[in-house]
Design a protein around this motif. Sequence first.
Motif, PDB file in Angstrom:
ATOM      1  N   LEU A 169      19.661 -26.659  77.892  1.00  0.00           N
ATOM      2  CA  LEU A 169      18.280 -26.215  78.070  1.00  0.00           C
ATOM      3  C   LEU A 169      17.340 -27.415  78.180  1.00  0.00           C
ATOM      4  CD1 LEU A 169      16.272 -23.850  78.161  1.00  0.00           C
ATOM      5  CD2 LEU A 169      16.145 -23.985  75.651  1.00  0.00           C
ATOM      6  N   VAL A 170      17.490 -28.383  77.285  1.00  0.00           N
ATOM      7  CA  VAL A 170      16.631 -29.581  77.318  1.00  0.00           C
ATOM      8  C   VAL A 170      16.896 -30.379  78.592  1.00  0.00           C
ATOM      9  CG1 VAL A 170      16.152 -31.786  76.184  1.00  0.00           C
ATOM     10  CG2 VAL A 170      16.446 -29.704  74.813  1.00  0.00           C
ATOM     11  N   LEU A 171      18.165 -30.574  78.931  1.00  0.00           N
ATOM     12  CA  LEU A 171      18.515 -31.327  80.127  1.00  0.00           C
ATOM     13  C   LEU A 171      17.964 -30.653  81.386  1.00  0.00           C
ATOM     14  CD1 LEU A 171      20.145 -33.741  81.285  1.00  0.00           C
ATOM     15  CD2 LEU A 171      22.124 -32.209  81.406  1.00  0.00           C
ATOM     16  N   GLY A 172      18.055 -29.332  81.442  1.00  0.00           N
ATOM     17  CA  GLY A 172      17.543 -28.600  82.593  1.00  0.00           C
ATOM     18  C   GLY A 172      16.043 -28.693  82.721  1.00  0.00           C
ATOM     19  N   ALA A 173      15.327 -28.578  81.605  1.00  0.00           N
ATOM     20  CA  ALA A 173      13.866 -28.664  81.645  1.00  0.00           C
ATOM     21  C   ALA A 173      13.402 -30.033  82.120  1.00  0.00           C
ATOM     22  CB  ALA A 173      13.295 -28.358  80.261  1.00  0.00           C
ATOM     23  N   VAL A 174      14.049 -31.081  81.626  1.00  0.00           N
ATOM     24  CA  VAL A 174      13.696 -32.446  82.053  1.00  0.00           C
ATOM     25  C   VAL A 174      13.967 -32.634  83.541  1.00  0.00           C
ATOM     26  CG1 VAL A 174      14.310 -34.884  81.786  1.00  0.00           C
ATOM     27  CG2 VAL A 174      14.037 -33.442  79.757  1.00  0.00           C
ATOM     28  N   THR A 175      15.073 -32.081  84.030  1.00  0.00           N
ATOM     29  CA  THR A 175      15.437 -32.242  85.439  1.00  0.00           C
ATOM     30  C   THR A 175      14.460 -31.501  86.352  1.00  0.00           C
ATOM     31  OG1 THR A 175      17.763 -32.404  84.759  1.00  0.00           O
ATOM     32  CG2 THR A 175      17.327 -32.036  87.091  1.00  0.00           C
ATOM     33  N   VAL A 176      14.043 -30.309  85.953  1.00  0.00           N
ATOM     34  CA  VAL A 176      13.038 -29.579  86.748  1.00  0.00           C
ATOM     35  C   VAL A 176      11.736 -30.376  86.812  1.00  0.00           C
ATOM     36  CG1 VAL A 176      11.583 -27.526  86.818  1.00  0.00           C
ATOM     37  CG2 VAL A 176      14.023 -27.286  86.370  1.00  0.00           C
ATOM     38  N   ALA A 177      11.319 -30.935  85.688  1.00  0.00           N
ATOM     39  CA  ALA A 177      10.101 -31.745  85.670  1.00  0.00           C
ATOM     40  C   ALA A 177      10.235 -32.961  86.583  1.00  0.00           C
ATOM     41  CB  ALA A 177       9.786 -32.188  84.244  1.00  0.00           C
ATOM     42  N   ALA A 178      11.441 -33.537  86.642  1.00  0.00           N
ATOM     43  CA  ALA A 178      11.666 -34.711  87.489  1.00  0.00           C
ATOM     44  C   ALA A 178      11.548 -34.387  88.975  1.00  0.00           C
ATOM     45  CB  ALA A 178      13.039 -35.301  87.201  1.00  0.00           C
ATOM     46  N   ALA A 179      11.631 -33.097  89.341  1.00  0.00           N
ATOM     47  CA  ALA A 179      11.489 -32.708  90.748  1.00  0.00           C
ATOM     48  C   ALA A 179      10.100 -33.022  91.294  1.00  0.00           C
ATOM     49  CB  ALA A 179      11.802 -31.225  90.917  1.00  0.00           C
ATOM     50  N   LEU A 180       9.145 -33.337  90.407  1.00  0.00           N
ATOM     51  CA  LEU A 180       7.809 -33.737  90.862  1.00  0.00           C
ATOM     52  C   LEU A 180       7.796 -35.166  91.403  1.00  0.00           C
ATOM     53  CD1 LEU A 180       5.662 -32.318  87.902  1.00  0.00           C
ATOM     54  CD2 LEU A 180       5.856 -31.375  90.220  1.00  0.00           C
ATOM     55  N   LEU A 181       8.747 -35.988  91.001  1.00  0.00           N
ATOM     56  CA  LEU A 181       8.733 -37.398  91.386  1.00  0.00           C
ATOM     57  C   LEU A 181       8.785 -37.625  92.895  1.00  0.00           C
ATOM     58  CD1 LEU A 181      11.035 -38.936  88.616  1.00  0.00           C
ATOM     59  CD2 LEU A 181       8.573 -39.270  88.895  1.00  0.00           C
ATOM     60  N   PRO A 182       9.648 -36.911  93.659  1.00  0.00           N
ATOM     61  CA  PRO A 182       9.633 -37.136  95.109  1.00  0.00           C
ATOM     62  C   PRO A 182       8.285 -36.833  95.743  1.00  0.00           C
ATOM     63  CG  PRO A 182      11.623 -35.972  94.461  1.00  0.00           C
ATOM     64  CD  PRO A 182      10.739 -36.002  93.258  1.00  0.00           C
ATOM     65  N   ARG A 183       7.517 -35.889  95.145  1.00  0.00           N
ATOM     66  CA  ARG A 183       6.201 -35.558  95.684  1.00  0.00           C
ATOM     67  C   ARG A 183       5.197 -36.688  95.468  1.00  0.00           C
ATOM     68  NH1 ARG A 183       7.142 -31.847  99.361  1.00  0.00           N
ATOM     69  NH2 ARG A 183       7.942 -29.864  98.534  1.00  0.00           N
ATOM     70  N   LEU A 184       5.469 -37.551  94.500  1.00  0.00           N
ATOM     71  CA  LEU A 184       4.571 -38.663  94.200  1.00  0.00           C
ATOM     72  C   LEU A 184       4.951 -39.934  94.954  1.00  0.00           C
ATOM     73  CD1 LEU A 184       4.401 -38.246  90.298  1.00  0.00           C
ATOM     74  CD2 LEU A 184       2.782 -37.352  92.010  1.00  0.00           C
ATOM     75  N   THR A 185       6.040 -39.856  95.715  1.00  0.00           N
ATOM     76  CA  THR A 185       6.593 -41.049  96.359  1.00  0.00           C
ATOM     77  C   THR A 185       6.199 -41.087  97.829  1.00  0.00           C
ATOM     78  OG1 THR A 185       8.484 -40.862  94.855  1.00  0.00           O
ATOM     79  CG2 THR A 185       8.684 -42.396  96.687  1.00  0.00           C
ATOM     80  N   ARG A 186       5.577 -42.194  98.225  1.00  0.00           N
ATOM     81  CA  ARG A 186       5.182 -42.401  99.619  1.00  0.00           C
ATOM     82  C   ARG A 186       5.805 -43.682 100.136  1.00  0.00           C
ATOM     83  NH1 ARG A 186       4.222 -37.997  98.820  1.00  0.00           N
ATOM     84  NH2 ARG A 186       2.298 -36.777  99.070  1.00  0.00           N
ATOM     85  N   ARG A 187       6.096 -43.711 101.402  1.00  0.00           N
ATOM     86  CA  ARG A 187       6.713 -44.864 102.028  1.00  0.00           C
ATOM     87  C   ARG A 187       5.824 -46.107 101.940  1.00  0.00           C
ATOM     88  NH1 ARG A 187       6.435 -42.762 106.201  1.00  0.00           N
ATOM     89  NH2 ARG A 187       8.016 -41.216 105.725  1.00  0.00           N
ATOM     90  N   PRO A 188       6.389 -47.277 101.631  1.00  0.00           N
ATOM     91  CA  PRO A 188       5.568 -48.478 101.572  1.00  0.00           C
ATOM     92  C   PRO A 188       5.179 -48.943 102.977  1.00  0.00           C
ATOM     93  CG  PRO A 188       7.873 -49.047 101.257  1.00  0.00           C
ATOM     94  CD  PRO A 188       7.803 -47.537 101.307  1.00  0.00           C
ATOM     95  N   ALA A 189       4.170 -49.787 103.042  1.00  0.00           N
ATOM     96  CA  ALA A 189       3.784 -50.379 104.321  1.00  0.00           C
ATOM     97  C   ALA A 189       4.878 -51.292 104.829  1.00  0.00           C
ATOM     98  CB  ALA A 189       2.491 -51.154 104.155  1.00  0.00           C
ATOM     99  N   ALA A 190       4.907 -51.518 106.126  1.00  0.00           N
ATOM    100  CA  ALA A 190       5.944 -52.384 106.717  1.00  0.00           C
ATOM    101  C   ALA A 190       5.846 -53.787 106.134  1.00  0.00           C
ATOM    102  CB  ALA A 190       5.764 -52.450 108.237  1.00  0.00           C
ATOM    103  N   ALA A 191       7.025 -54.366 105.888  1.00  0.00           N
ATOM    104  CA  ALA A 191       7.056 -55.712 105.290  1.00  0.00           C
ATOM    105  C   ALA A 191       6.594 -56.748 106.287  1.00  0.00           C
ATOM    106  CB  ALA A 191       8.469 -56.025 104.841  1.00  0.00           C
TER     107      ALA A 191
END
Length: 430
Positions: free
Chosen positions: A408-430
């Motif tokens: 139950l704890v592991l599942g709840a943490v994993t569902v919450a982690a599904a927000l991380l890809p939404r916060l991730t944007r591609r960096p500018a070109a090097a």
Amino acid sequence: MPQTALLPRPGLATTAPPRSARRIGRRIGRRRGLVAAAVVLNQLAYGSVYSWSILSAGLQARSNGFALGRDEAGLPFATAHALVFLGTVLGGTLMSRRPPRGIALLAGVLYAGGLLLAGCAHGRADFWLVLLGYGVVSGVGLGLGYIVPTTLLQRWFPRHRALAAAIATGGFGLGSVLSAPLTRLLVAHFAANPVRALLVLGGLFLVTTLTGAAFFRNPPHTQSVPAQRGQGGPDGARGYRPAQALRTRQWYLLTLILFFNTAAGISMLSVIAPAAGSLTGLSPTAAAALTGALGVFNTVGRPLWGWLSGRTGLLNAFVLMLTSQGLCLVALSQVASPELFFPLAALVCLSFGGGFATMPAVASDFFGLAHAGGVYGLMLIGWSLAGIAGPLLVSELAARSSYGTAFLVLGAVTVAAALLPRLTRRPAAA
């Protein structure tokens, strides 16, 4: 009405490509297939690391000269996972400077050589040989052997990077499935000294890793790398160097995503047999069969999510994988029926394996292909940390409360982690 609009515009090619160009295309196509087959053959050996639990059980038996406790028997596996990161960083750094064949040959010698060294132990007094050989030498070889094919195959299939990574990691997953019954037979045969099984496995894996590595080569020319649908990214010929990637917030976000996706699957698998017995009353024999069957889903999940991520988008795929794993783990905490336990655990394994196929493609999409091995090699610290912290957390929660609470704890943490890809944007070109 005049028909000139139907005629080709001046300057556009109206003839088939020259015969020489078609020959070159066919030759490159054959080489792609050969390299892909060599990668799968090479990776079979490294997947055997997930069969350690079989050898661990043999080392705990009171009928041989080891008779280890549960914690002692887990030390070589934990050490190998801790040092995987060292191997991936070394391999990723070398990939931008040296041809892949030599690095892969070195990886095979280290991995198989470590198993052979561990197989020379006679009993508890020589257990340090198992720690050194399996944990240290093979652990570094595992990291080296994992990162090289994953990066190499993306270079050969720049338009299908997720699928290329899926093929490479799929070979790793297939190795875990094939090695389990072989390890079980060998441990039973060498019951008086179970580590002798490693002598046979080490000899076999020396052949398969070196044979596969002999066909490793970079593609004949650098190709421009188009972004996957809906995604851009830095130019594949330049890209970010590892030190530059470490200065971006995106590298840390992606490493966290890999950590949580890996922790969900590896933590469940670390306790799946006793958890199935506790929650559903499954017999030890049936629980062992369940563990073997889940390895198939771990393997299938790699090409499956490699294909799906090309349609959903790479980061959207991680939202789906983390959400499905989390919800299935929450459901597992409440399940009392073996008929429901298996499909839920199988869905967790599909996404667990899929993360290893998708993240290499995300790394090359965000940071470019030129130094993708070095950048992704550093990110695999998420794998190492998940392999250590996740099982420890679940075991502690199960000991203090129950396996239901742990899931139950592991599942709840994993569902919450599904927000991380939404916060991730591609960096500018090097």
